[in-house]
Design a protein around this motif. Structure first.
Motif, PDB file in Angstrom:
ATOM      1  N   LEU A   1       0.843  -1.190   0.000  1.00 52.59           N
ATOM      2  CA  LEU A   1       0.000   0.000   0.000  1.00 52.59           C
ATOM      3  C   LEU A   1       0.880   1.242   0.000  1.00 52.59           C
ATOM      4  CD1 LEU A   1      -2.662  -1.076   2.659  1.00 52.59           C
ATOM      5  CD2 LEU A   1      -2.847  -1.198   0.169  1.00 52.59           C
ATOM      6  N   GLY A   2       0.719   2.076  -1.009  1.00 52.08           N
ATOM      7  CA  GLY A   2       1.487   3.308  -1.093  1.00 52.08           C
ATOM      8  C   GLY A   2       0.790   4.442  -0.372  1.00 52.08           C
ATOM      9  N   ALA A   3       1.450   5.595  -0.344  1.00 47.81           N
ATOM     10  CA  ALA A   3       0.887   6.815   0.239  1.00 47.81           C
ATOM     11  C   ALA A   3       0.536   7.776  -0.892  1.00 47.81           C
ATOM     12  CB  ALA A   3       1.872   7.456   1.196  1.00 47.81           C
ATOM     13  N   TYR A   4      -0.534   8.535  -0.695  1.00 40.79           N
ATOM     14  CA  TYR A   4      -0.994   9.476  -1.707  1.00 40.79           C
ATOM     15  C   TYR A   4      -0.579  10.874  -1.292  1.00 40.79           C
ATOM     16  CZ  TYR A   4      -4.183  11.449  -5.178  1.00 40.79           C
ATOM     17  OH  TYR A   4      -4.716  12.112  -6.254  1.00 40.79           O
ATOM     18  N   ASP A   5       0.164  11.566  -2.153  1.00 41.91           N
ATOM     19  CA  ASP A   5       0.789  12.821  -1.744  1.00 41.91           C
ATOM     20  C   ASP A   5      -0.196  13.972  -1.576  1.00 41.91           C
ATOM     21  OD1 ASP A   5       0.202  13.293  -4.375  1.00 41.91           O
ATOM     22  OD2 ASP A   5       2.265  13.564  -5.034  1.00 41.91           O
ATOM     23  N   CYS A   6      -1.445  13.835  -2.045  1.00 35.67           N
ATOM     24  CA  CYS A   6      -2.437  14.894  -1.846  1.00 35.67           C
ATOM     25  C   CYS A   6      -3.174  14.761  -0.520  1.00 35.67           C
ATOM     26  CB  CYS A   6      -3.446  14.888  -2.992  1.00 35.67           C
ATOM     27  SG  CYS A   6      -2.748  15.410  -4.576  1.00 35.67           S
ATOM     28  N   LEU A   7      -2.874  13.724   0.242  1.00 34.06           N
ATOM     29  CA  LEU A   7      -3.511  13.508   1.535  1.00 34.06           C
ATOM     30  C   LEU A   7      -2.497  13.703   2.650  1.00 34.06           C
ATOM     31  CD1 LEU A   7      -5.707  10.332   0.861  1.00 34.06           C
ATOM     32  CD2 LEU A   7      -6.398  12.740   0.763  1.00 34.06           C
ATOM     33  N   SER A   8      -2.969  13.994   3.835  1.00 32.00           N
ATOM     34  CA  SER A   8      -2.087  14.137   4.995  1.00 32.00           C
ATOM     35  C   SER A   8      -1.647  12.756   5.483  1.00 32.00           C
ATOM     36  CB  SER A   8      -2.834  14.858   6.121  1.00 32.00           C
ATOM     37  OG  SER A   8      -3.877  14.029   6.626  1.00 32.00           O
ATOM     38  N   PRO A   9      -0.553  12.685   6.247  1.00 36.71           N
ATOM     39  CA  PRO A   9      -0.136  11.393   6.811  1.00 36.71           C
ATOM     40  C   PRO A   9      -1.229  10.725   7.630  1.00 36.71           C
ATOM     41  CG  PRO A   9       1.614  13.013   7.043  1.00 36.71           C
ATOM     42  CD  PRO A   9       0.424  13.759   6.534  1.00 36.71           C
TER      43      PRO A   9
ATOM     44  N   LEU B   1       3.969  -7.800   3.817  1.00 35.03           N
ATOM     45  CA  LEU B   1       3.283  -6.510   3.829  1.00 35.03           C
ATOM     46  C   LEU B   1       4.282  -5.396   3.600  1.00 35.03           C
ATOM     47  CD1 LEU B   1       0.738  -4.762   4.394  1.00 35.03           C
ATOM     48  CD2 LEU B   1       1.358  -4.855   6.820  1.00 35.03           C
ATOM     49  N   VAL B   2       3.946  -4.458   2.697  1.00 35.95           N
ATOM     50  CA  VAL B   2       4.760  -3.275   2.423  1.00 35.95           C
ATOM     51  C   VAL B   2       3.880  -2.053   2.641  1.00 35.95           C
ATOM     52  CG1 VAL B   2       6.164  -2.036   0.748  1.00 35.95           C
ATOM     53  CG2 VAL B   2       6.130  -4.532   0.716  1.00 35.95           C
ATOM     54  N   LEU B   3       4.359  -1.114   3.459  1.00 34.97           N
ATOM     55  CA  LEU B   3       3.588   0.084   3.772  1.00 34.97           C
ATOM     56  C   LEU B   3       4.410   1.334   3.477  1.00 34.97           C
ATOM     57  CD1 LEU B   3       1.992  -0.904   7.224  1.00 34.97           C
ATOM     58  CD2 LEU B   3       0.823  -0.772   5.016  1.00 34.97           C
ATOM     59  N   SER B   4       3.769   2.309   2.835  1.00 31.84           N
ATOM     60  CA  SER B   4       4.380   3.625   2.651  1.00 31.84           C
ATOM     61  C   SER B   4       3.709   4.662   3.525  1.00 31.84           C
ATOM     62  CB  SER B   4       4.300   4.051   1.181  1.00 31.84           C
ATOM     63  OG  SER B   4       5.153   3.267   0.392  1.00 31.84           O
ATOM     64  N   SER B   5       2.813   4.247   4.385  1.00 34.80           N
ATOM     65  CA  SER B   5       2.196   5.129   5.366  1.00 34.80           C
ATOM     66  C   SER B   5       2.134   4.397   6.696  1.00 34.80           C
ATOM     67  CB  SER B   5       0.793   5.553   4.930  1.00 34.80           C
ATOM     68  OG  SER B   5      -0.065   4.436   4.831  1.00 34.80           O
TER      69      SER B   5
ATOM     70  N   GLU C   1      12.158   9.356  -5.471  1.00 38.84           N
ATOM     71  CA  GLU C   1      11.357   9.980  -6.510  1.00 38.84           C
ATOM     72  C   GLU C   1       9.969   9.379  -6.367  1.00 38.84           C
ATOM     73  OE1 GLU C   1      11.762   9.407 -11.059  1.00 38.84           O
ATOM     74  OE2 GLU C   1      13.177  10.986 -10.516  1.00 38.84           O
ATOM     75  N   GLY C   2       9.081  10.098  -5.686  1.00 37.46           N
ATOM     76  CA  GLY C   2       7.825   9.486  -5.269  1.00 37.46           C
ATOM     77  C   GLY C   2       8.108   8.575  -4.092  1.00 37.46           C
ATOM     78  N   ASP C   3       7.807   7.301  -4.247  1.00 39.32           N
ATOM     79  CA  ASP C   3       8.138   6.355  -3.181  1.00 39.32           C
ATOM     80  C   ASP C   3       9.101   5.283  -3.672  1.00 39.32           C
ATOM     81  OD1 ASP C   3       6.446   5.056  -4.844  1.00 39.32           O
ATOM     82  OD2 ASP C   3       5.089   4.294  -3.310  1.00 39.32           O
TER      83      ASP C   3
END
Length: 422
Positions: free
Chosen positions: A238-246, A267-271, A348-350
């Protein structure tokens, strides 16, 4: 007996085994030696095809006989314009030329098993009809090469494709745009409301799916928490979306994890996960990877939220954050986990930016922080960093969070890259 006669005298099985071991230049040379050798080498030459631009895709369709598509098992297509194309292929059906070209190639490859689509300009609706015939396709990756605010790739398109594939086991999506609904930035173009099942949460219901990765995508759809049956996922990213807050990204990740069943093992987490979240129970989870987008201060709460017999924890970090990561881990009980620290030069991104793979040199403070972790009972391995005082190679833990590549994708001979001269 001549060398040519000796080669032809070998059993077919032995010649095929030799062909399978040849590198690209040798394979190409052998295929030109005789008509029989050309036929023998075709399956290896076209097993994996890469068209890195729309011009390359056009050239492949123009120059390669359609019958050779039956040999394609792995396919990487990019529809971005990198340079003017010297070959103009007329569209075979109404729609955009780029979508028509994708359809033509997919129709030639009935044995396709792995497909990576890097789309620029989206995909026309008529192209969706090409996917149900790909009955062997088990590994699909779709990436939007354009900027999301100017050229969105709708979730309707990618979900419709995924639901039409009967053998889909691995799915990776990057930069997909949700339909217009609460939570989507107002700057995005208005996209008509989807039919009920053409939404990202429907991906979790695909019974054959075992690996799901969604990156750079808004995951705030509340329907992720529905009570629909869930596929027995073994791996989730699951990645993180840069238009949303942490905080919003953390809540979205927690909502999706609440739907995942006990079969999850990677499991892989970017948030991060919210500190107030009740622990998730994953009895089969043995490997967790946190990308540098997870703040070091949130690492302890995230690990505490995952109640599982984890064997390996992969923490990717930037050099400036390494000390903070080590200090955060000192708050966690070492247990029996093996810690794998991946030090990345830049993001560069994630993902790691560029092709610069030069190791990072750790300063004394970073080395001291790692020694403190080892003194607290952590088994620490470091990748991507060098030190004059510590032999990290002996301590590095192999990252098993990604699938082992097949022989066809780990060597060069089977890749057919078309380069269009400028």
């Amino acid at each position: 007996m001549s060398r040519h006669a000796s080669w032809n005298a070998l059993p077919s099985e032995m010649r095929l085994a030799i062909v399978d071991l040849l590198e690209h230049d040798a394979l190409a040379a052998l295929s030109l030696a005789s008509r029989a050798n050309h036929t023998l080498c075709l399956p290896a030459l076209f097993h994996t095809v890469s068209a890195p631009s729309f011009a390359a895709l056009q050239a492949f369709l123009h120059h390669v006989p359609p019958a050779y598509g039956a040999y394609i098992h792995h396919l990487d297509i990019c529809t971005r314009f990198l340079s003017p194309s010297p070959v103009v292929v007329p569209p075979s059906s109404p729609g955009t030329p780029r979508s028509d070209a994708v359809v033509r190639l997919l129709e030639r490859a009935p044995r396709l098993e792995r497909l990576h689509l890097r789309l620029a300009g989206g995909l026309a609706p008529h192209a969706l009809a090409a996917f149900p015939a790909l009955t062997r396709l088990s590994d699909l990756s779709i990436e939007n090469c354009d900027e999301e605010d100017s050229a969105p790739l709708s979730e309707r398109t990618v979900v419709a494709i995924a639901l039409s594939l009967p053998s889909l086991r691995r799915l990776s999506l990057t930069r997909i745009t949700r339909s217009l609904c609460p939570g989507v930035p107002a700057a995005f173009p208005s996209i008509p409301t989807d039919p009920a099942n053409l939404i990202l949460p429907s991906l979790l219901t695909i019974p054959s799916l075992r690996h799901l990765a969604i990156k750079d995508t808004h995951l705030g759809d509340p329907r992720f928490a529905s009570e629909l049956p869930t596929a027995p996922l073994e791996s989730l990213e699951l990645g993180a979306y840069d238009c949303l807050s942490p905080t919003e990204n953390a809540a979205n990740a927690a909502r999706i994890l609440s739907r995942v069943g006990p079969s999850l093992c990677r499991l892989v987490l970017s948030s991060a996960l919210p500190a107030s979240t009740a622990p998730f129970v994953f009895p089969a989870l043995t490997s967790v990877r946190l990308t540098p987008l997870v703040s070091p201060s949130n690492i302890p709460d995230t690990l505490r939220s995952l109640r599982a017999p984890m064997k390996i924890i992969h923490l990717q970090t930037l050099p400036d954050d390494l000390e903070d990561v080590c200090e955060a881990l000192e708050e966690c009980e070492a247990g029996q986990w093996a810690l794998h620290l991946g030090v990345l030069r830049a993001l560069e991104g994630d993902v790691l930016a560029g092709d610069d793979k030069e190791d990072v040199v750790l300063d004394e403070n970073a080395r001291d922080a790692i020694r403190r972790l080892e003194g607290a009972g952590w088994l620490v391995g470091v990748e991507g960093a060098v030190s004059d005082e510590i032999d990290w190679d002996e301590r590095t833990v192999v990252d098993d969070s990604s699938p082992v590549p097949s022989k066809r994708t780990s060597t060069g001979p089977e890749v057919w890259d078309i380069v269009i001269p400028s």
